[in-house]
Design an enzyme around this catalytic site. Structure first.
Site, short mmCIF file in Angstrom:
data_model
loop_
_atom_site.label_atom_id
_atom_site.label_comp_id
_atom_site.label_asym_id
_atom_site.label_seq_id
_atom_site.Cartn_x
_atom_site.Cartn_y
_atom_site.Cartn_z
N TYR A 108 0.85 -1.19 0.00
CA TYR A 108 0.00 0.00 0.00
C TYR A 108 0.88 1.24 0.00
O TYR A 108 1.95 1.22 -0.61
CB TYR A 108 -1.01 -0.06 1.16
CG TYR A 108 -2.19 0.80 0.81
CD1 TYR A 108 -2.99 0.49 -0.29
CD2 TYR A 108 -2.47 1.96 1.51
CE1 TYR A 108 -4.02 1.32 -0.68
CE2 TYR A 108 -3.51 2.79 1.13
CZ TYR A 108 -4.28 2.47 0.03
OH TYR A 108 -5.29 3.30 -0.36
N ARG A 160 -8.90 11.17 -7.59
CA ARG A 160 -8.00 11.80 -6.61
C ARG A 160 -7.21 10.70 -5.91
O ARG A 160 -7.45 10.39 -4.75
CB ARG A 160 -8.84 12.61 -5.63
CG ARG A 160 -8.08 13.70 -4.95
CD ARG A 160 -8.33 13.67 -3.48
NE ARG A 160 -8.21 12.33 -2.96
CZ ARG A 160 -8.29 12.02 -1.67
NH1 ARG A 160 -8.53 12.93 -0.79
NH2 ARG A 160 -8.16 10.77 -1.25
N LYS A 178 -6.17 -1.88 -1.02
CA LYS A 178 -7.03 -1.75 0.17
C LYS A 178 -7.65 -3.09 0.53
O LYS A 178 -7.76 -3.45 1.70
CB LYS A 178 -8.12 -0.72 -0.08
CG LYS A 178 -7.63 0.71 0.10
CD LYS A 178 -8.23 1.36 1.33
CE LYS A 178 -7.34 2.44 1.90
NZ LYS A 178 -7.95 3.72 2.14
N GLU A 249 -13.73 5.07 -2.63
CA GLU A 249 -12.30 5.28 -2.39
C GLU A 249 -11.69 6.25 -3.40
O GLU A 249 -11.80 6.04 -4.61
CB GLU A 249 -11.61 3.90 -2.51
CG GLU A 249 -10.15 3.90 -2.18
CD GLU A 249 -9.88 4.12 -0.69
OE1 GLU A 249 -10.73 3.75 0.14
OE2 GLU A 249 -8.84 4.71 -0.39
N ASP A 250 -11.05 7.28 -2.90
CA ASP A 250 -10.30 8.21 -3.74
C ASP A 250 -11.13 8.83 -4.87
O ASP A 250 -10.68 8.92 -6.03
CB ASP A 250 -9.03 7.54 -4.29
CG ASP A 250 -7.94 7.47 -3.21
OD1 ASP A 250 -8.19 7.92 -2.08
OD2 ASP A 250 -6.84 6.96 -3.49
N ASP A 272 -13.81 5.93 3.00
CA ASP A 272 -12.67 5.86 3.91
C ASP A 272 -11.93 7.19 4.01
O ASP A 272 -11.44 7.55 5.07
CB ASP A 272 -11.70 4.76 3.45
CG ASP A 272 -10.54 4.62 4.41
OD1 ASP A 272 -10.80 4.48 5.62
OD2 ASP A 272 -9.39 4.66 3.97
N ASP A 273 -11.85 7.91 2.89
CA ASP A 273 -11.10 9.18 2.91
C ASP A 273 -11.75 10.18 3.85
O ASP A 273 -11.08 11.00 4.47
CB ASP A 273 -11.02 9.77 1.50
CG ASP A 273 -10.51 8.75 0.52
OD1 ASP A 273 -9.41 8.25 0.73
OD2 ASP A 273 -11.24 8.41 -0.44
N ASN A 413 -0.08 13.41 3.20
CA ASN A 413 0.76 12.38 2.59
C ASN A 413 1.21 12.81 1.20
O ASN A 413 0.52 13.61 0.57
CB ASN A 413 -0.06 11.07 2.44
CG ASN A 413 -0.47 10.51 3.78
OD1 ASN A 413 0.33 10.44 4.69
ND2 ASN A 413 -1.72 10.13 3.89
P1 NAD Z 1 -8.92 17.51 -0.34
O1 NAD Z 1 -8.41 17.83 -1.68
O2 NAD Z 1 -10.32 17.09 -0.16
O3 NAD Z 1 -8.69 18.78 0.62
C1 NAD Z 1 -7.52 19.56 0.68
C2 NAD Z 1 -7.87 20.88 1.35
O4 NAD Z 1 -6.69 21.62 1.56
C3 NAD Z 1 -8.80 21.75 0.54
O5 NAD Z 1 -9.79 22.29 1.37
C4 NAD Z 1 -7.89 22.86 0.05
O6 NAD Z 1 -8.59 24.08 -0.09
C5 NAD Z 1 -6.93 22.96 1.20
N1 NAD Z 1 -5.69 23.63 0.84
C6 NAD Z 1 -4.98 23.54 -0.31
N2 NAD Z 1 -3.93 24.37 -0.25
C7 NAD Z 1 -3.95 24.97 0.95
C8 NAD Z 1 -3.15 25.92 1.60
N3 NAD Z 1 -2.07 26.42 1.00
N4 NAD Z 1 -3.48 26.32 2.83
C9 NAD Z 1 -4.55 25.82 3.43
N5 NAD Z 1 -5.35 24.90 2.88
C10 NAD Z 1 -5.06 24.49 1.65
O7 NAD Z 1 -7.94 16.42 0.25
P2 NAD Z 1 -8.16 15.50 1.53
O8 NAD Z 1 -8.73 14.20 1.17
O9 NAD Z 1 -8.86 16.29 2.57
O10 NAD Z 1 -6.66 15.23 1.96
C11 NAD Z 1 -5.84 16.28 2.40
C12 NAD Z 1 -4.52 15.72 2.89
O11 NAD Z 1 -4.75 14.86 3.99
C13 NAD Z 1 -3.77 14.91 1.84
O12 NAD Z 1 -2.43 15.29 1.81
C14 NAD Z 1 -3.88 13.50 2.33
O13 NAD Z 1 -2.72 12.78 2.06
C15 NAD Z 1 -4.04 13.66 3.81
N6 NAD Z 1 -4.77 12.52 4.39
C16 NAD Z 1 -4.18 11.87 5.44
C17 NAD Z 1 -4.81 10.79 5.98
C18 NAD Z 1 -4.18 10.08 7.15
O14 NAD Z 1 -3.23 10.56 7.67
N7 NAD Z 1 -4.69 8.97 7.60
C19 NAD Z 1 -6.01 10.33 5.47
C20 NAD Z 1 -6.59 11.03 4.41
C21 NAD Z 1 -5.96 12.12 3.88
#
Ligand code: NAD
Length: 556
Positions: A108, A160, A178, A249-250, A272-273, A413
């Site tokens: 993964y 995504r 997954k 997913e994604d 899951d996201d 990530n």
């Molecule tokens: P998403 O695209 O739905 O959301 C991203 C958000 O960040 C949006 O609201 C965007 O406007 C905002 N953003 C972008 N640039 C920015 C900036 N400069 N300042 C402030 N905000 C900004 O994505 P997501 O699914 O919410 O995922 C976001 C991050 O979280 C990813 O990097 C992902 O890898 C991480 N994530 C981590 C886990 C985990 O740790 N288990 C799980 C899911 C997602």
């Protein structure tokens, strides 16, 4: 282990018509390779098809591990493991489970991201279903052709993929990976699982123009064309696999929230996201409270990033705080968001996406995270923006100025996108930060003390939630189930881990974590009248007995 003949047994399905000879060796669920005994070789017509020496499963695992180690890089290891999975699933899962900390990053994240990027080039044989817009009107027929009775589907439309964006049909690596985790971590039988990639086109111009792209060469479908395709999928799944759980997913941000809201009560499903991330992050906060001595009610959470992950976490926090006596408005008032344009406030309402509106508070606008931290004085700072190095030294220092133990979660990530590193968080807070990340960070020695960062990996949550929902035959996967999962996970962090700053259990405990989460989820389903299965006297023992374990069956 219960008899695989029991119809209620999650490991029982797919009991095959017994193939023989060469056909047996090509069935990954039945093949034992060099572990077929002398007698089995005689009875099953395998003489001559295998080298003479008979190996034990343990010996096969050692040989396969050595083969993995011989591969020069992670992608080559991924390809080797994928081929092993397609050849011999028992061996594959024994290898993965016995070496879980080494194998998860290979099957993964982060390796799967690279594998998706190169899926066109490394594609060897199909695993799962590609359903494209060309298949409209025939989805139920295609699902009916699948050779097993499916109970668990992970589906993506590739828009995504991890932090990599729109990869179209190349996203197939994600549902495949997954589902492997579901089997390895929670013991869902492999024959129960079905990865699906929906090919609705891609807006990734490079892929559209590239010679190796395996999907439809067209722009992404939107609007009615997209919605009716999803609707057909949901109807087909309900009809062909009525007991199946579907994990979205994604999907891209706009579709992810919409589809979850639209279908979660019609089809046993979750995202899951949004929901898995929420539970794992909240579990980190709840475990962190065991260090700070605070309660959920008196937290102030500040999120950088207001997408699927961020608002999902906040929504689950609200659910949790309500269960501790706050009303909804009070709970929401404790969650604040800074997105790419600044603090999410009421004055911006006209331009805000729907999922951000509940957190648009009546407060003067603030343009920067730095200023927002100074003004709002959060107890926890949670990075889900995908923007690296945004938790700067002054920001972390501020967090440490008004919190004896500030929670600093840099969840973006991969590692290169994390809002700050573990080392920075510990240094800038004088060793007081409770740090968690989305991707793994090595432990840090600071001022003579060992600090172990927690990895808030969704793997702690979704396999257990899925297993619990399946075991209870729940009609729905509710937010209360994710909350139960978060509380269970937080409760499993050992005191010794907490003392090192680690707010998640070691990955080596994942089977036990998944089992306990599954039990809590199934308990919730029974308590709320959502379960369609009869409640066994000992729920945990019953679920444990149903979990797939990678051992060879004896044929003769
Ligand atoms: P998403 O695209 O739905 O959301 C991203 C958000 O960040 C949006 O609201 C965007 O406007 C905002 N953003 C972008 N640039 C920015 C900036 N400069 N300042 C402030 N905000 C900004 O994505 P997501 O699914 O919410 O995922 C976001 C991050 O979280 C990813 O990097 C992902 O890898 C991480 N994530 C981590 C886990 C985990 O740790 N288990 C799980 C899911 C997602």
């Amino acid at each position: 282990m219960t008899s695989p003949a029991s119809p209620a047994d999650l490991s029982a399905w797919g009991a095959p018509q017994q193939p023989r000879g060469a056909a047996l060796l090509t069935d990954p669920l039945l093949n034992k390779g060099t572990a077929f005994t002398e007698r089995e070789r005689d009875v099953l017509g395998l003489r001559g098809l295998l080298p003479p020496r008979v190996f034990t499963l343990d010996e096969q695992v050692q040989r396969s591990l050595a083969a993995v180690h011989r591969k020069p890089d992670s992608l080559e290891k991924y390809i080797y493991l994928t081929n092993l999975q397609n050849r011999n699933e028992v061996l594959f899962y024994r290898l993965v489970m016995d070496n879980i900390e080494e194998m998860v990053p290979l099957i993964y994240t982060p390796t799967v991201g690279q594998a998706c990027l190169e899926y066109g080039a490394i594609y060897r044989r199909p695993r799962g279903l590609f359903l494209s817009l060309r298949d409209r009107g025939h989805l139920a027929d295609i699902l009916s052709q699948w050779p097993h009775q499916v109970r668990l589907i992970v589906v993506t439309d590739g828009e995504r993929i991890l932090g990599l964006g729109d990869l179209g049909a190349l996203g197939m690596g994600i549902p495949v990976g997954k589902l492997s985790l579901y089997t390895a971590c929670a013991g869902v039988h492999p024959s129960y699982t079905l990865p699906i990639t929906l090919d609705v086109g891609t807006d990734n111009q490079e892929l559209l123009e590239g010679p190796a792209y395996i999907g439809l060469r067209r722009k992404r479908a939107r609007g009615e064309e997209y919605d009716s395709f999803i609707e057909e999928l949901v109807q087909a799944v309900s009809m062909v696999f009525p007991k199946a759980l579907l994990q979205w997913e994604d999907f891209g941000n706009t579709n992810a929230f919409r589809l979850l809201t639209q279908y979660r009560s019609r089809l046993l499903s979750f995202n899951d996201d949004i929901q898995g991330t929420a539970a794992v992050a909240l579990a980190g906060v709840i475990a962190g409270l065991r260090l700070t001595g605070g309660t959920l009610r008196d937290q102030r959470l500040l999120f950088l990033g207001a997408g699927e992950a961020g608002t999902g976490i906040a929504d689950l926090y609200v659910e949790a705080a309500r269960s501790e006596g706050l009303n909804e408005a009070e709970a929401r008032a404790r969650c604040w968001f800074v997105d790419s344009k600044g603090l999410v406030v009421k004055a911006r309402e006209a331009d805000l996406a729907h999922h951000k509106l509940p957190y648009a508070h009546d407060h003067p606008f603030i343009a920067t995270l730095d200023e927002a931290v100074r003004t709002l004085k959060p107890t926890a700072l949670i990075g889900v923006s995908g923007m690296p190095q945004t938790f700067t030294q002054p920001i972390v220092e501020q967090m440490a100025a008004f919190n004896p133990r500030p929670m600093v979660f840099a969840l973006s990530n991969p590692t290169s996108k994390a809002e700050c590193t573990a080392e920075q968080a510990y240094q800038w807070s004088d060793g007081r930060a409770i740090f968690a990340s989305g991707s793994p960070f090595a432990e840090v020695e600071f001022k003579g003390r060992r600090h172990v960062p927690g990895q808030g990996n969704n793997i702690y949550i979704f396999p257990g939630v899925g297993l619990g929902a399946l075991a209870a035959e729940s009609r729905e996967v509710t937010d209360a189930m994710f909350l139960a999962a978060a509380r269970t996970l937080a409760g499993m962090v050992a005191q010794g881990d907490l003392e090192l700053g680690r707010v998640y259990p070691a990955l080596t405990q994942i089977r036990e974590v998944s089992l306990r989460i599954a039990t809590a989820v199934a308990e919730e389903a029974h308590a709320k009248g959502l379960a369609q299965a009869a409640r066994p006297d000992d729920l945990m023992a019953d679920i444990r007995a149903r979990m797939f374990r990678p051992v060879y069956r004896e044929y003769a």
